[in-house]
Design a protein around this motif. Structure first.
Motif, PDB file in Angstrom:
ATOM      1  N   PHE A   1      -1.201   7.195  -2.322  1.00  0.00           N
ATOM      2  CA  PHE A   1      -1.860   5.911  -2.538  1.00  0.00           C
ATOM      3  C   PHE A   1      -1.005   5.267  -4.016  1.00  0.00           C
ATOM      4  O   PHE A   1      -1.893   5.369  -5.013  1.00  0.00           O
ATOM      5  CB  PHE A   1      -3.453   6.333  -2.857  1.00  0.00           C
ATOM      6  CG  PHE A   1      -4.350   6.569  -1.750  1.00  0.00           C
ATOM      7  CD1 PHE A   1      -4.755   5.687  -0.784  1.00  0.00           C
ATOM      8  CD2 PHE A   1      -4.642   7.921  -1.437  1.00  0.00           C
ATOM      9  CE1 PHE A   1      -5.499   6.169   0.343  1.00  0.00           C
ATOM     10  CE2 PHE A   1      -5.291   8.341  -0.439  1.00  0.00           C
ATOM     11  CZ  PHE A   1      -5.705   7.350   0.391  1.00  0.00           C
ATOM     12  N   PRO A   2      -0.144   5.052  -3.883  1.00  0.00           N
ATOM     13  CA  PRO A   2       0.664   4.601  -4.987  1.00  0.00           C
ATOM     14  C   PRO A   2       0.274   3.391  -5.704  1.00  0.00           C
ATOM     15  O   PRO A   2       0.613   3.232  -6.976  1.00  0.00           O
ATOM     16  CB  PRO A   2       2.042   4.416  -4.505  1.00  0.00           C
ATOM     17  CG  PRO A   2       1.999   3.816  -2.945  1.00  0.00           C
ATOM     18  CD  PRO A   2       0.919   5.046  -2.743  1.00  0.00           C
ATOM     19  N   LYS A   3      -0.538   2.733  -5.003  1.00  0.00           N
ATOM     20  CA  LYS A   3      -0.901   1.615  -5.607  1.00  0.00           C
ATOM     21  C   LYS A   3      -2.530   1.554  -5.735  1.00  0.00           C
ATOM     22  O   LYS A   3      -3.266   0.360  -5.777  1.00  0.00           O
ATOM     23  CB  LYS A   3      -0.513   0.207  -4.868  1.00  0.00           C
ATOM     24  CG  LYS A   3       0.896  -0.023  -5.136  1.00  0.00           C
ATOM     25  CD  LYS A   3       1.511  -1.465  -4.632  1.00  0.00           C
ATOM     26  CE  LYS A   3       2.799  -1.617  -5.324  1.00  0.00           C
ATOM     27  NZ  LYS A   3       3.199  -3.235  -4.786  1.00  0.00           N
TER      28      LYS A   3
ATOM     29  N   PRO B   1      12.174   5.822   1.558  1.00  0.00           N
ATOM     30  CA  PRO B   1      11.287   5.555   0.265  1.00  0.00           C
ATOM     31  C   PRO B   1      10.656   4.282   0.532  1.00  0.00           C
ATOM     32  O   PRO B   1      11.044   3.228   0.864  1.00  0.00           O
ATOM     33  CB  PRO B   1      12.096   6.015  -0.520  1.00  0.00           C
ATOM     34  CG  PRO B   1      13.297   6.679  -0.467  1.00  0.00           C
ATOM     35  CD  PRO B   1      13.415   6.175   0.941  1.00  0.00           C
ATOM     36  N   TRP B   2       9.115   4.253   0.404  1.00  0.00           N
ATOM     37  CA  TRP B   2       8.729   2.914   0.748  1.00  0.00           C
ATOM     38  C   TRP B   2       8.864   1.989  -0.174  1.00  0.00           C
ATOM     39  O   TRP B   2       8.874   0.782   0.223  1.00  0.00           O
ATOM     40  CB  TRP B   2       6.885   3.314   0.514  1.00  0.00           C
ATOM     41  CG  TRP B   2       6.535   3.559  -0.662  1.00  0.00           C
ATOM     42  CD1 TRP B   2       6.479   4.793  -1.522  1.00  0.00           C
ATOM     43  CD2 TRP B   2       5.908   2.526  -1.844  1.00  0.00           C
ATOM     44  NE1 TRP B   2       5.904   4.541  -2.769  1.00  0.00           N
ATOM     45  CE2 TRP B   2       5.746   3.248  -3.015  1.00  0.00           C
ATOM     46  CE3 TRP B   2       5.849   1.309  -1.636  1.00  0.00           C
ATOM     47  CZ2 TRP B   2       5.259   2.659  -4.109  1.00  0.00           C
ATOM     48  CZ3 TRP B   2       5.465   0.408  -2.597  1.00  0.00           C
ATOM     49  CH2 TRP B   2       5.044   1.109  -4.010  1.00  0.00           C
ATOM     50  N   ARG B   3       9.176   2.203  -1.475  1.00  0.00           N
ATOM     51  CA  ARG B   3       9.707   0.986  -2.114  1.00  0.00           C
ATOM     52  C   ARG B   3      11.000   0.264  -1.618  1.00  0.00           C
ATOM     53  O   ARG B   3      11.227  -0.936  -2.219  1.00  0.00           O
ATOM     54  CB  ARG B   3       9.992   1.495  -3.645  1.00  0.00           C
ATOM     55  CG  ARG B   3       8.782   1.968  -4.295  1.00  0.00           C
ATOM     56  CD  ARG B   3       9.298   2.354  -5.854  1.00  0.00           C
ATOM     57  NE  ARG B   3       8.091   3.147  -6.418  1.00  0.00           N
ATOM     58  CZ  ARG B   3       6.742   2.628  -6.816  1.00  0.00           C
ATOM     59  NH1 ARG B   3       6.707   1.341  -6.753  1.00  0.00           N
ATOM     60  NH2 ARG B   3       5.782   3.165  -7.432  1.00  0.00           N
TER      61      ARG B   3
ATOM     62  N   ASN C   1       8.493  11.836   1.097  1.00  0.00           N
ATOM     63  CA  ASN C   1       8.445  10.445   0.749  1.00  0.00           C
ATOM     64  C   ASN C   1       7.172   9.969   1.126  1.00  0.00           C
ATOM     65  O   ASN C   1       6.790   8.853   0.442  1.00  0.00           O
ATOM     66  CB  ASN C   1       9.422   9.817   1.706  1.00  0.00           C
ATOM     67  CG  ASN C   1      10.983  10.036   1.029  1.00  0.00           C
ATOM     68  OD1 ASN C   1      11.246  10.132   0.213  1.00  0.00           O
ATOM     69  ND2 ASN C   1      12.052   9.810   2.131  1.00  0.00           N
ATOM     70  N   LEU C   2       6.362  10.522   1.976  1.00  0.00           N
ATOM     71  CA  LEU C   2       4.879  10.231   1.781  1.00  0.00           C
ATOM     72  C   LEU C   2       4.265  10.552   0.667  1.00  0.00           C
ATOM     73  O   LEU C   2       2.977   9.802   0.634  1.00  0.00           O
ATOM     74  CB  LEU C   2       4.531  10.981   3.318  1.00  0.00           C
ATOM     75  CG  LEU C   2       5.051  10.709   4.481  1.00  0.00           C
ATOM     76  CD1 LEU C   2       4.438  11.483   5.649  1.00  0.00           C
ATOM     77  CD2 LEU C   2       5.118   9.336   4.919  1.00  0.00           C
ATOM     78  N   TRP C   3       4.621  11.243  -0.169  1.00  0.00           N
ATOM     79  CA  TRP C   3       3.817  11.454  -1.406  1.00  0.00           C
ATOM     80  C   TRP C   3       4.300  11.389  -2.839  1.00  0.00           C
ATOM     81  O   TRP C   3       3.933  11.523  -3.874  1.00  0.00           O
ATOM     82  CB  TRP C   3       2.717  12.700  -1.333  1.00  0.00           C
ATOM     83  CG  TRP C   3       3.589  13.795  -1.089  1.00  0.00           C
ATOM     84  CD1 TRP C   3       4.319  14.508  -2.107  1.00  0.00           C
ATOM     85  CD2 TRP C   3       4.126  14.660   0.135  1.00  0.00           C
ATOM     86  NE1 TRP C   3       4.873  15.711  -1.571  1.00  0.00           N
ATOM     87  CE2 TRP C   3       4.758  15.942  -0.142  1.00  0.00           C
ATOM     88  CE3 TRP C   3       3.597  14.451   1.639  1.00  0.00           C
ATOM     89  CZ2 TRP C   3       5.215  16.631   0.803  1.00  0.00           C
ATOM     90  CZ3 TRP C   3       4.177  15.200   2.580  1.00  0.00           C
ATOM     91  CH2 TRP C   3       5.024  16.147   1.976  1.00  0.00           C
TER      92      TRP C   3
ATOM     93  N   ALA D   1       0.732  -1.268  -0.101  1.00  0.00           N
ATOM     94  CA  ALA D   1      -0.051   0.050  -0.184  1.00  0.00           C
ATOM     95  C   ALA D   1       0.923   1.341  -0.159  1.00  0.00           C
ATOM     96  O   ALA D   1       0.202   2.457  -0.173  1.00  0.00           O
ATOM     97  CB  ALA D   1      -0.998   0.185   1.020  1.00  0.00           C
ATOM     98  N   GLY D   2       2.062   1.293   0.423  1.00  0.00           N
ATOM     99  CA  GLY D   2       2.799   2.157   0.345  1.00  0.00           C
ATOM    100  C   GLY D   2       2.696   3.238   1.369  1.00  0.00           C
ATOM    101  O   GLY D   2       2.018   2.840   2.458  1.00  0.00           O
ATOM    102  N   PRO D   3       2.634   4.527   1.354  1.00  0.00           N
ATOM    103  CA  PRO D   3       2.460   5.435   2.569  1.00  0.00           C
ATOM    104  C   PRO D   3       0.970   5.616   3.129  1.00  0.00           C
ATOM    105  O   PRO D   3       0.649   5.804   4.454  1.00  0.00           O
ATOM    106  CB  PRO D   3       3.111   6.926   1.984  1.00  0.00           C
ATOM    107  CG  PRO D   3       3.922   6.626   0.939  1.00  0.00           C
ATOM    108  CD  PRO D   3       3.449   5.328   0.233  1.00  0.00           C
ATOM    109  N   SER D   4       0.146   5.188   2.399  1.00  0.00           N
ATOM    110  CA  SER D   4      -1.224   5.060   2.506  1.00  0.00           C
ATOM    111  C   SER D   4      -1.887   3.906   3.806  1.00  0.00           C
ATOM    112  O   SER D   4      -2.615   4.184   4.418  1.00  0.00           O
ATOM    113  CB  SER D   4      -2.181   4.911   1.357  1.00  0.00           C
ATOM    114  OG  SER D   4      -2.103   3.677   0.860  1.00  0.00           O
ATOM    115  N   LEU D   5      -0.623   3.166   4.113  1.00  0.00           N
ATOM    116  CA  LEU D   5      -0.803   2.213   5.212  1.00  0.00           C
ATOM    117  C   LEU D   5      -1.091   3.097   6.449  1.00  0.00           C
ATOM    118  O   LEU D   5      -1.699   2.726   7.359  1.00  0.00           O
ATOM    119  CB  LEU D   5       0.570   1.666   5.427  1.00  0.00           C
ATOM    120  CG  LEU D   5       0.469   0.365   6.408  1.00  0.00           C
ATOM    121  CD1 LEU D   5      -0.703  -0.677   6.217  1.00  0.00           C
ATOM    122  CD2 LEU D   5       1.761  -0.120   6.486  1.00  0.00           C
ATOM    123  N   ILE D   6      -0.722   4.246   6.489  1.00  0.00           N
ATOM    124  CA  ILE D   6      -0.967   5.168   7.639  1.00  0.00           C
ATOM    125  C   ILE D   6      -2.455   5.243   7.967  1.00  0.00           C
ATOM    126  O   ILE D   6      -2.909   5.065   9.133  1.00  0.00           O
ATOM    127  CB  ILE D   6      -0.121   6.454   7.785  1.00  0.00           C
ATOM    128  CG1 ILE D   6       1.307   6.211   7.412  1.00  0.00           C
ATOM    129  CG2 ILE D   6      -0.406   7.287   8.748  1.00  0.00           C
ATOM    130  CD1 ILE D   6       2.122   7.371   7.056  1.00  0.00           C
TER     131      ILE D   6
END
Length: 496
Positions: free
Chosen positions: A207-209, A272-274, A199-201, A53-58
């Motif tokens: 919502f990268p995915k 970075p989330w990746r 890095n959050l966006w 989910a990337g940063p949207s996990l928050i």
């Protein structure tokens, strides 16, 4: 009628926890509640969720955290009404009927047995950070034996172990947040060039995915919150339950904000989330990149402590729940026995032996052991939370009619928050069914349900008195008719 209900409440409060030592004080209850909110689901499971989910996990953690608070306030109403050991099964018996109590008691026991497997698995994974040559199953076995021995000694020792385990976790997370803020604002560390709130966006947006992928992580996130309800199991051994339990529940919002949302926000801003991957603790990975000497090793020790803390809680709760079932005649009578230190030694032993199946899984399928185990634990936990909510709604209707005394710790918002929380739990079950990695739990649970139904039918024939509902108001037992008999009060277990 209210006076009579008050008398009944006073009477039932003395049941179920007879023989236990009320050895858990305020500081232990507070730390058990905090420790229940910080576990392997956050420290290890978040790596998988971030990759999906990337940063949207928050946001997923925030939404799920709100639902958990609703569940815990519902539990708070029930706990101040009747603070007893084995509380979830007791409330199910009184407000939903004998079969619901039977299913809830055994399912919550299974939940902690399975969670104990998951936590020893996670602990074994963390040990490989320092000693990759040690087999995963060997580490899991050593930890299981040590925690089993500690739980046999006394509830005070359990409380002290949990206090210090939780203290390590709390101190470490606060320290990690402060270090992360320092890196982001002052730029010291090897990660300074890439560490940024952007890095959050910046990489594909918040919502990268897609939103759908974020929603799919809710079933992973809910596993991270499993264990917060453990404070209800401690009710029978709390020194001042009417005061200590509400206080512990009311600290939940700031715990979620700090330990989950705050910590994840800092971690995802630092790296970075990746760059996070499944099966690797994002906390260990992030602080390894910062470049602080021994930082990754220190964080690995902290997450190891978190796993052992949760397994320790599992040992405690399985023993109490299994003894409660035995007191009701729904498990072998010998399991009611307490040792000289007033701990349910035989019930703990049986549970620990079954947790040992996790060692076998670590031997057979070390790569998949954690994933398989956590999916089963999540479904068991969802059942327990749903029972809490439905029982609270039944209790709320009863005290509003004057059939039972009103709680001293009322949940805010009336009945609607509990109904919305129930709908959310149904959504999580649907998500589990959709996710191929988690779907195995939905194959296991029907088998478990069938075994419970068969066991219950046998129990009705062999020990009919063991399946009668707890004495209470008529709505709590809609199936009770003129031929129903009052349930016998459980006898005090021997102390030797």
């Amino acid at each position: 009628m209210a006076d009579q209900a008050q008398d009944e409440m006073t009477e039932v409060r003395s049941e179920g926890d007879e023989g236990y030592e009320r050895g858990l004080g305020s500081r232990q209850i507070q730390m058990i509640a905090i420790g229940g909110a910080i576990g392997t689901g956050l420290f290890l499971g978040a790596g998988t969720a971030i990759s999906k989910a990337g940063p949207s996990l928050i946001l997923s953690y925030a939404v799920a955290g709100l639902v958990i608070f609703v569940i815990m306030r519902a539990l708070g109403e029930l706990l101040t009404y009747r603070p007893v050991s084995g509380s979830f099964a007791e409330y199910a018996r009184e407000f939903l009927g004998p079969f619901a109590g039977y299913v809830t008691g055994w399912t919550y026991w299974l939940f902690w047995v399975v969670t104990g497997m998951a936590e020893t698995t996670a602990a074994a994974v963390y040990v490989r950070f320092w000693a990759p040559g040690i087999p995963q199953w060997a580490s899991a076995l050593v930890f299981l034996v040590i925690l089993y021995a500690a739980n046999l000694i006394s509830v005070k020792l359990f409380g002290e172990i949990e206090f210090w385990f939780s203290m390590v976790k709390v101190t470490a997370i606060i320290g990690m947040i402060l270090i992360g803020v320092g890196v982001l604002t002052l730029g010291f560390s090897d990660a300074a060039d890439t560490a940024s709130v952007s890095n959050l966006w910046a990489d594909g947006g918040f919502f990268p995915k897609g939103i759908g992928s974020t929603v799919m992580t809710l079933q992973i996130v809910m596993f991270a919150y499993l264990g917060v309800e453990l404070v209800g199991v401690t009710a029978g051994e709390s020194a001042e339950p009417e005061k200590n339990l509400p206080r512990a529940i009311n600290t939940l919002p700031w715990r979620i904000m700090l330990f989950y949302i705050g910590a994840l926000t800092i971690i995802l801003a630092l790296v970075p989330w990746r760059e996070f991957s499944p099966g690797v603790s994002p906390f260990v990975a992030a602080f390894g990149k910062i470049g602080i000497p021994a930082a990754a090793g220190i964080i690995n020790f902290v997450v190891l402590t978190a796993a052992l803390s949760s397994c320790n809680s599992g040992m405690y709760s399985t023993g109490r729940m299994l003894r409660d079932l035995a007191q009701r005649g729904q498990a072998p009578g010998r399991l009611t026995a307490l040792n000289s230190r007033r701990t349910p030694a035989l019930a703990i032993t049986v549970s620990a032996l079954l947790m040992g199946l996790g060692v076998v899984l670590n031997y057979l399928v070390p790569a998949k052991a954690f994933e398989y185990i956590t999916s089963v634990a999540t479904v068991c936990g969802l059942w327990t939370w749903a029972v809490i909510l439905v029982a609270q709604l039944r209790y709320r209707r009863a005290w509003q009619r004057g059939d039972l005394p009103a709680p001293t710790f009322k949940a805010p918002g009336g009945a609607w928050p509990s109904r919305l929380a129930l709908a959310f739990l149904v959504l999580v079950v649907v998500l589990i069914a959709i996710d191929e990695d988690s779907r195995i739990s939905l194959y296991v649970f029907p088998v478990w349900a069938a075994a419970l139904v068969v066991g219950y039918q046998v129990l009705k024939r062999v020990r009919p008195q063991a399946v009668l509902a707890h004495p209470g108001h008529s709505e709590a037992r809609p199936e009770a008719g003129r031929d129903a008999h009052p349930e016998p009060r459980p006898q005090a277990a021997p102390r030797g």
